[in-house]
Every structure is written in structure tokens, then in C-alpha cells.
Design an enzyme around this catalytic site. Structure first.
Site, PDB file in Angstrom:
ATOM      1  CG  ASN A 143     -23.265  -4.950  -2.465  1.00 42.69           C
ATOM      2  OD1 ASN A 143     -23.436  -5.853  -1.649  1.00 42.69           O
ATOM      3  ND2 ASN A 143     -22.122  -4.311  -2.572  1.00 42.69           N
ATOM      4  CG  ASP A 160      -2.139   0.896   1.051  1.00 41.64           C
ATOM      5  OD1 ASP A 160      -3.244   0.360   0.887  1.00 41.64           O
ATOM      6  OD2 ASP A 160      -1.990   2.141   1.064  1.00 41.64           O
ATOM      7  CB  CYS A 177     -20.190  -1.919  -0.025  1.00 41.10           C
ATOM      8  SG  CYS A 177     -18.512  -2.496   0.315  1.00 41.10           S
ATOM      9  CD  GLN A 186     -34.882  -4.554  12.419  1.00 43.61           C
ATOM     10  OE1 GLN A 186     -34.990  -5.770  12.395  1.00 43.61           O
ATOM     11  NE2 GLN A 186     -35.468  -3.799  13.331  1.00 43.61           N
ATOM     12  CB  ALA A 187     -38.415  -0.510   8.741  1.00 46.63           C
ATOM     13  N   GLY A 188     -35.796   1.229   9.207  1.00 48.85           N
ATOM     14  CA  GLY A 188     -35.054   2.156  10.050  1.00 48.85           C
ATOM     15  C   GLY A 188     -34.577   3.354   9.268  1.00 48.85           C
ATOM     16  CB  THR A 225     -13.783   0.905  -7.085  1.00 47.44           C
ATOM     17  OG1 THR A 225     -14.690   0.076  -6.318  1.00 47.44           O
ATOM     18  CG2 THR A 225     -12.685   0.033  -7.660  1.00 47.44           C
ATOM     19  CE  LYS A 285      -4.763   2.132   4.837  1.00 49.19           C
ATOM     20  NZ  LYS A 285      -5.414   2.088   3.509  1.00 49.19           N
ATOM     21  CG  LEU A 323     -14.778  -9.435   2.575  1.00 51.46           C
ATOM     22  CD1 LEU A 323     -13.532  -8.704   3.036  1.00 51.46           C
ATOM     23  CD2 LEU A 323     -14.687 -10.910   2.911  1.00 51.46           C
TER      24      LEU A 323
END
Length: 445
Positions: A216, A30, A268, A259-261, A85, A35, A153
Site C-alpha cells: 500500500n 460480528d 486502507c 493517474q494524476a487527479g 484496524t 449488519k 483486496l
């Protein structure tokens, strides 16, 4: 195997540590010196269950190392690309600079004199990217084969999801011989999870690229659907939690992500569905994904509704009112603040003159650094002391399990907004609280 992982952010650092756990010799690369310095000492730069133990174990043994020197990846048999990205500034599409840079780094430093070397993309990219990158590798003069191996993930479960995935996907070259070579190398790399019976899906490049964004998009759609139902429940007196329970028993639908909220966030789902729409437009099939615009709109509207709910609870007088915000990350079990609905809502309330006290089990130190204008106490008791309103915006276990009878003695006015619908409304109302949920009626049922 000798493995390199290019990009040591959330995806790359977890993948590197897990590859070491699977028995490979791994180097993580990296450009972020701070980091890398932490990782090289076996210290996780972010909150993720199980990662500190893996780093300590494998950095300590020498099986896993981290560097900013690209020359150290030269002898790897597989180079995994795990760079970000992000959404491009001012655009819906994904910023591919980091992926392209990783490819150029591999071309410059990979040694292929002993046979083909595999480049395996894990980053979420617009469909068509892999074919473009494969062309660049083919023209490099080196024996580099591209595969696309998307990640799946879940933050908070990333180590488990890498070591024991629910599926593995290979996107392979159309050339049969090179495709078989790539598959054999990936099979060797993932020998342990494959031996455990993990399903393997082998496809071409476009299919592998589409899998992650399709998944997704489906999950985002499911979340926005139940949040749209919550709006209808608010208008009609229905209870969205009972509604979700009822439709969730249908095995064609299932209860997960109903699950509403206050909506979804993170690094992501929001940027992936927007990049997906942008790519569909570039391909001339934008009408296929127009529904995602409404998914995104519903999701952002939930934040508006949470602010309106706070204004209603405080009789439209936010200025000078103390609001205790419990949870600021986009989900529990992470310190990730990227596109966090909780942080966005808190920022809007602060901008309207409210005095905020924000407490979070993992993100407190980063929030203090990023937002020195906010009060960030260490404990719930400090946050709620004298508060006019309490808002649970991230469902950390310690917040869900709070005792309303005890908490009521600490606040100024017993108003609570359950931004994730994780509390028992009757229990809180019986304890003397003014309870406000997201699409939850006061029905005795």
C-alpha cells in the site's frame, strides 16, 4: 473445512462468502446486529460486485451463516480474523482493540480437544502484532496456532481477488512442527486457488505483516509521485497525462497508478501509511519512512488544489453558485465514503457557500442519511441543471462517457473540472466547455 470469520465488515463479509464458494462450511461473527441481520438474509450491506450473488447462493444452501453469538464458532478448524484496524483518534497508529477482542473471543470459545485449531489473521496490523498475539494464544491453555495471512483486496474486485488472487502469503510460526501444521491447514483451505497456480509466499510473522503495508505504501507513493508531477506540469505548461504515458512504457515503472487527479482515499491507503510511519517510530527506524510523510502531504494537497481550481473557474465567487459534483465515493464501483477525497472537496466547497448537487451511482442513499444538508439527486440531469460548474470527482463509467455536446445544453455555465483526468480535453473544449484538468495544459499536442 469448518471455518469462522470474525468481523463481517468489508473484508470479513467478502472472505466468508468466498470461503463458502470454495466449498467450506462458514460462520461469520460480528457484534453489529443490523449488519448480521442483513447478511443472514443473504443481503449485502455494501456495494461490491458479485457479493450479493454469493450471499444468496450460500446462505440459501446453508453453507454460509452469520451470527452475533460467539458460541457458534466453537467447532471451527480455522478462525479468520477480519476486523478493522482504524486509525486511532488523535494518533497516526492503528487501533488494535478489535483484533485483541477477536483473539479473546477465540480463546474463550474455540474447542481444541480434537487437535490443533488455526487462528489466521487477515487484518492489516502493525509489524510485531502477530508475535504478541501468538504469545497470548500459547498461554491460553488451548492448542491454538497463529498464522498471518494478509488480504490484498481491491474494492470493486474483492470477490475476484479472493477467489483468484494474484498471490497468497502465509506468515508462520518459527516452530517447525507447528508451522508445518499451520501450512497444511491453510493449503487445504486454499486448495482451489493453489491448484490454479496462484503463487504462494511462505514467510515468518514480521514479513507477512509487512507485505500489505509495504504494498500500500508503494502504491500511495506512485500516486503521489504523479500528482507531484502534475503540480510541475501546471507550473510549466506540461501535460501530466502524456508524461505518465511516456514514463509508463518503461517496464521498470509501468502505467498502473500513474493517474494524476485529486488523490487517493478509502479505508486502507491513508490509514495504513500513517500507521506504518507510527510503527517505524516505535521501532526506532522512523527515518526509513520519512518519505511517506511527503506522500501523505502531497495527497492531501490535491484536495486543496481542487478547491482552488473551483474558485478560479468561478472567479473566486463560490457563494450561491451551483456546483454539480459527479461521484462522491473514494473510487468507482464501491459505495465506500471512508476518507473520500471527493466528499472532502465537496464539504469544503459547501462550507464556502456553494450550492451543491451531488450524484453518485452507489452512495446516494448513504450520503442523504449522513449529509441531509446536501442536495443528492438521483440523476446526472438533475444534478447539472443550471449548474455554474460541473466537477467529476469519481470516475464512474457513466460520468466518463458523458456527451459534452448534450450536457452543455443542461448547465447554466459550461465549466467542467476533470478531477480524475479521464476526459478528452479537446473534445470538451470543442463542444464549448471551459475545461480544467489536474496538470493538463491546453497544448495542441
Amino acid at each position: 473445512m469448518r471455518v469462522s470469520v470474525i468481523g463481517c465488515g468489508y473484508l470479513g463479509a467478502v472472505h466468508a462468502a468466498c470461503m463458502a464458494e470454495l466449498g467450506h462450511d462458514v460462520v461469520g461473527l460480528d457484534v453489529d446486529e443490523a449488519k448480521i441481520e442483513k447478511l443472514a438474509r443473504g443481503i449485502a450491506p455494501f456495494h461490491e460486485a458479485g457479493l450479493p450473488q454469493l450471499l444468496e447462493k450460500h446462505v440459501g444452501s446453508g453453507r454460509l451463516r452469520f451470527t452475533t453469538d460467539a458460541r457458534e464458532i466453537a467447532d471451527a478448524q480455522i478462525h479468520f480474523i477480519g476486523v478493522g484496524t482504524p486509525q486511532r483518534q488523535g494518533h497516526l497508529g492503528a487501533d488494535m482493540r478489535y483484533v485483541d477482542s477477536a483473539i479473546e473471543t477465540i480463546i474463550e470459545h474455540a474447542v481444541t480437544t480434537d487437535g490443533p485449531v488455526l487462528v489466521s489473521g487477515k487484518s492489516t496490523v502493525p509489524v510485531g502484532t502477530a508475535q504478541r498475539l501468538a504469545g497470548r494464544l500459547d498461554g491460553s491453555g488451548k492448542d491454538l496456532i497463529l498464522a498471518w495471512n494478509p488480504e490484498f483486496l481491491r474494492e470493486g474486485y474483492a470477490v475476484k481477488d479472493t477467489l483468484h488472487p494474484d498471490r497468497i502469503v502465509y506468515g508462520l510460526p518459527e516452530d517447525r512442527e507447528r508451522g508445518e501444521t499451520a501450512k497444511a491447514m491453510l493449503d487445504e483451505c486454499y486448495a482451489t486457488p493453489l491448484a490454479e497456480g496462484t503463487p504462494l509466499v511462505v514467510s515468518n510473522y514480521p514479513t507477512a505483516e509487512l507485505v500489505k503495508v509495504a504494498a500500500n505504501s508503494f502504491l500511495a507513493t506512485k500516486i503521489s509521485f504523479i500528482n507531484a508531477m502534475a503540480e510541475l506540469c501546471d507550473a510549466t505548461g506540461g501535460d501530466v497525462t502524456r508524461l505518465a504515458e511516456a514514463i509508463g512504457y518503461d517496464d521498470r515503472i509501468g502505467p498502473k497508478f500513474l493517474q494524476a487527479g485529486i488523490g487517493f482515499g478509502g479505508g486502507c491507503l491513508p490509514k495504513d501509511i500513517r500507521a506504518f510511519m507510527a510503527r517505524a517510530g516505535e521501532l526506532g527506524v522512523d527515518q526509513a519512512l520519512t518519505f511517506l510523510r511527503e506522500v501523505d502531504t502531497i495527497n492531501l494537497r490535491r484536495r486543496d488544489l481542487a478547491v482552488e481550481l473551483a474558485e478560479n473557474a468561478l472567479k473566486d465567487r463560490l457563494v450561491g453558485k451551483k456546483i454539480a459534483v459527479l461521484g462522491i465515493t473514494f473510487k468507482p464501483d464501491t459505495d465506500d465514503l471512508r476518507d473520500s477525497p471527493a466528499l472532502d472537496i465537496a464539504t469544503r466547497l459547501w462550507a464556502r457557500g456553494a450550492e451543491l448537487a451531488v450524484v453518485d451511482p452507489a452512495a446516494g442513499p448513504e450520503l442523504r442519511e449522513r449529509r441531509p444538508d446536501l442536495t443528492v439527486p438521483e440523476t446526472v440531469d438533475e444534478a447539472v441543471a443550471g449548474a455554474d460548474l460541473v466537477m467529476i470527482l469519481t470516475p464512474w463509467k457513466e460520468f466518463v462517457e458523458l456527451d459534452p455536446a448534450v450536457l452543455i445544453g443542461k448547465v447554466g455555465t459550461p465549466n467542467i473540472i476533470d478531477g480524475r483526468n479521464v476526459l478528452d480535453p479537446k473534445r470538451w473544449r470543442d463542444a464549448g466547455w471551459n475545461y480544467y484538468g489536474m496538470g493538463r495544459s491546453e497544448s495542441i499536442w
